[in-house]
Design an enzyme around this catalytic site. Structure first.
Site, PDB file in Angstrom:
ATOM      1  N   GLU B  49      45.832 -28.354  94.508  1.00  0.00           N
ATOM      2  CA  GLU B  49      45.295 -27.609  93.374  1.00  0.00           C
ATOM      3  C   GLU B  49      44.727 -28.605  92.391  1.00  0.00           C
ATOM      4  OE1 GLU B  49      48.478 -23.981  93.042  1.00  0.00           O
ATOM      5  OE2 GLU B  49      47.977 -25.074  91.224  1.00  0.00           O
ATOM      6  N   ASP B  60      49.911 -23.758  79.764  1.00  0.00           N
ATOM      7  CA  ASP B  60      50.380 -25.096  80.105  1.00  0.00           C
ATOM      8  C   ASP B  60      51.302 -25.706  79.062  1.00  0.00           C
ATOM      9  OD1 ASP B  60      49.369 -25.644  82.668  1.00  0.00           O
ATOM     10  OD2 ASP B  60      47.351 -25.770  81.821  1.00  0.00           O
ATOM     11  N   TYR B 174      50.728 -16.376  93.922  1.00  0.00           N
ATOM     12  CA  TYR B 174      51.336 -17.451  93.141  1.00  0.00           C
ATOM     13  C   TYR B 174      52.437 -16.833  92.289  1.00  0.00           C
ATOM     14  CZ  TYR B 174      51.387 -21.830  90.405  1.00  0.00           C
ATOM     15  OH  TYR B 174      51.734 -23.016  89.820  1.00  0.00           O
TER      16      TYR B 174
END
Ligand SMILES: Cc1ncc(COP(=O)(O)O)c(C=O)c1O
Lengths: 406, 274
Positions: B49, B60, B174
């Site tokens: 990725e 994040d 995911y």
């Protein structure tokens, strides 16, 4: 409602009002989707509940101090030599700005959802103070996220939040202003949404905030419409409001949307639009996705978010509420800039001529209203949203004026 | 079948989990970043990725935020990330997934981005802030170019959303292991098996678990219940620590080998769909 909405698969109640033409939406990581949809659902049910409406109305009257006056500025009008200038006195709301209208509404919702803690971002600190205030009122804990740069320039409000027993969390990432405070608040909320309600402070961000905050702020426009009809016997020619995220502006504009009234939003032109040091997302930005919504943003050609500048911390933001992007696109509202200098001049002028000290954010609206008034005939009426009072800015104004080259 | 699908199929036959390794394109520098990609593939990563740095990533944590800032300071742009991807594809056959926030893709142009990605040999794209509600435009365009759009699910996704997301999912699902942002954690959440089982109940598509997966033990634990483990922040932090050294690729390669070995430990095989 745009046609594209009807085809969306989630029930109409949750995503109702999530798009403003091509703008708005809910562009967020999956972990924030469920809590946002929960807020949207709860708000949908609250707004249909007359009991909720009654409680909100009582708080707005008895706690916030509504209705706020609509004040005719005789001396400022005379000085400009044109249109009559009226101020909608949101600076006289408890805590000193329009932000409390929204904070009270969302705190009621948080309580209804069984949340025991509030969190909020803040730029100028006015929304932080409003959130900390309702947290005290509703006996909830409260965390406020604020960029390090804003903590410095809005020290008075930081101290007020601490007196209200809120935790002020300094954000040191990115440009250390409102944008970064919002980033950090969303990041934290991802892990805490089960207990914590995110009390977003402006009519931007992902659905349902643009709709919900606009609804809670529309009391400003509803009152102003009625007051001007009483005082002038007619509607104003032009509405003027400053635009950071856009909540005080959309609150004023919304109830006038169907009327033949010009609407002008004033963005922070900072050191001048040509310098690149400003926060004028609508006047100088382009379409993009920031903080959960498709709207106008300040960005590089590669889609990185630009750093912004304004003397007014509450306008120092590279995005804007999606409904303003739509109103600009359709031409229903116009958006212009006022520079730091123009805002400071208006700040001084309103003090001297009317004995009113506006917030630096609101001073941007006053600056533009003075221009519009000067260019209009004497029967015209300009109605300005004076979104907040300027006590919080005294230190910063003193510092900036001292630096001004004579 | 896409390169990603084929990869999971083959690993399934070998009874191994997939090791998915995330790095930020251009971190610590564009040249080193390109070297690291090859080293990571060489060391046994099954899928890579590659993060397109964005100034304001909502999902994040500090490690990836800092790496992104550093890459941006090195003038990394989506166009240069695509060049990096194309360079990697010319050298290696490992499936490559771009991970990004929506705005850089939106500014690039959806059609243009899909075309350029396909041209660079990219197999899948994860747009972290593009939930199914907003993904129609992009997913349709990507599909036409043979690019898998990978969607995320989270421990708080209710059953109806799980169903909706897995139906749309390309490549793999995911699964975000815990509520919150990316970042290395000492331990995996205790309810991971139930979370994966909940998703498994709705789909036969491969499931990879990420967020907080940072040690070989974690990878082994994840691969006992899921089809793959995504390691991001731990690799990014290691790259940070090694950035000044003579050969960061060596240390990163060694770590990836350890992580990969953990996917070969005993695993509960995927229950038969029927
Ligand atoms: C007094 C005042 N006016 C305006 C603003 C700008 O926000 P909005 O555009 O949401 O009204 C702020 C924000 O902090 C403020 O404190």
């Amino acid at each position: 409602m745009p046609a594209e909405m009807a085809s969306r698969s989630q029930g109409p109640s949750i995503l109702e009002g999530s798009h403003f033409g091509r703008f708005g939406g809910i562009f967020v990581p999956e972990t924030i989707m469920p809590p946002l949809l929960e807020v949207a659902e709860a708000y949908g049910s609250a707004r249909r509940d007359p009991e909720f409406g009654k409680r909100l109305e009582a708080l707005l009257r008895d706690y916030v101090g509504r209705p706020t006056p609509l004040y005719f500025c005789g001396r400022l009008t005379e000085h400009c030599g044109g249109a009559k200038i009226y101020l909608k006195r949101e600076d006289l709301c408890h805590t000193g700005s329009h932000k409390l209208n929204n904070a009270v509404g969302q705190a009621l919702l948080a309580q209804r959802m069984g949340r025991t803690k509030l969190m909020a971002e803040t730029g100028a600190g006015q929304h932080g103070v409003a959130a900390a205030t309702v947290a005290a009122l509703f006996d909830m804990e409260c965390d406020i996220y604020m960029g390090e740069e804003d903590v410095r320039r809005q020290a008075l409000n930081v101290y007020r939040m601490r007196l209200l027993d809120a935790q002020v969390i300094e954000v040191t990432s990115g440009s250390r202003t409102l944008k970064d405070a919002i980033n950090e608040a969303f990041r934290v909320w991802m892990a805490t949404a089960e207990t914590t309600y995110y009390l977003f402070g402006t009519a931007a961000g992902p659905h349902p905030y643009p709709t919900m905050v606009r609804d809670f702020q529309s009391v400003v426009g509803r009152e102003a419409r009625q007051q001007i009809l009483e005082q002038e016997g007619r509607l104003p020619d032009c509405l003027v409001a400053c635009v950071g995220g856009g909540s005080n502006a959309i609150g004023l504009f919304h109830p006038f949307l169907e009327d033949d009234v010009r609407m002008m939003g004033v963005e922070a032109a900072g050191r001048g639009l040509r310098t690149g040091e400003h926060a004028a997302s609508l006047t100088a930005g382009s379409e993009g996705v920031l903080h959960g919504a498709r709207t106008k943003i300040l960005q590089t050609a590669e889609g990185q978010i630009r750093t912004t500048h304004s003397v007014a911390a509450g306008l120092d933001y590279p995005g804007v509420g999606p409904e303003h992007a739509l109103l600009q696109n359709t031409g229903r509202a116009e958006y212009v800039g006022a520079t730091d200098e123009e805002a400071l001049d208006a700040f001084e002028m309103l003090n001297r001529l009317e004995g009113i000290m506006p917030a630096l954010e609101s001073a941007h609206a006053v600056a533009h209203a003075m221009r519009v008034a000067a260019e209009s005939h004497q029967e015209a009426v300009v109605l300005v949203n004076l979104s907040g009072r300027g006590d919080k800015d005294v230190g910063e104004v003193q510092r900036v004026l001292a630096e001004r080259t004579p | 079948m896409s390169r990603i699908g084929a990869c999971f199929d083959e690993l399934g036959r070998k009874e191994q989990g997939a090791l998915v390794v995330f790095t930020v394109a251009g971190h610590p520098t564009p040249a080193l970043s390109s070297e690291l990609l090859v080293a990571i593939a060489e060391a046994g990563a099954d899928i890579i990725e590659l993060g397109i740095p964005f100034s304001d990533p909502l999902a994040d944590g500090p490690a990836i935020q800092a790496a992104s800032q550093r890459a941006l300071a090195e003038h990394m742009t989506p166009a240069r990330v695509l060049e990096l991807a194309a360079g990697f594809r010319a050298a290696r056959d490992v499936p490559l997934v771009l991970m990004t926030c929506y705005n850089p893709v939106y500014q690039f142009g959806l059609e243009e981005f899909a075309e350029a990605s396909a041209g660079a040999g990219v197999d899948g794209v994860i747009v972290t802030d593009l939930p199914p509600e907003e993904a129609d435009d992009w997913a349709g365009i990507a599909r036409k170019r043979g690019i898998d759009t990978i969607f995320l699910l989270s421990p708080n996704s209710p059953a109806a959303r799980v169903k909706k997301v897995v139906d749309l999912a390309g490549g793999f699902v995911y699964c975000v292991s815990r509520l919150g942002v990316t970042g290395a954690r000492p331990e995996l959440p205790t309810d991971l098996a139930q979370l994966v089982a909940r998703i498994r109940g709705e789909t036969t598509k491969p499931i990879a678990v990420g967020f907080g997966v940072s040690r070989p033990e974690h990878v082994a634990e994840v691969c006992r219940v899921a089809d793959g483990a995504v390691v991001g922040s731990a690799v990014v932090s290691l790259i940070d620590r090694q950035a000044g050294s003579a050969g960061p690729a060596e240390a990163v390669g060694a770590f990836v080998r350890e992580l990969k070995a953990a996917t070969r430990s005993e695993r509960v095989t995927k229950p038969d769909p029927l």
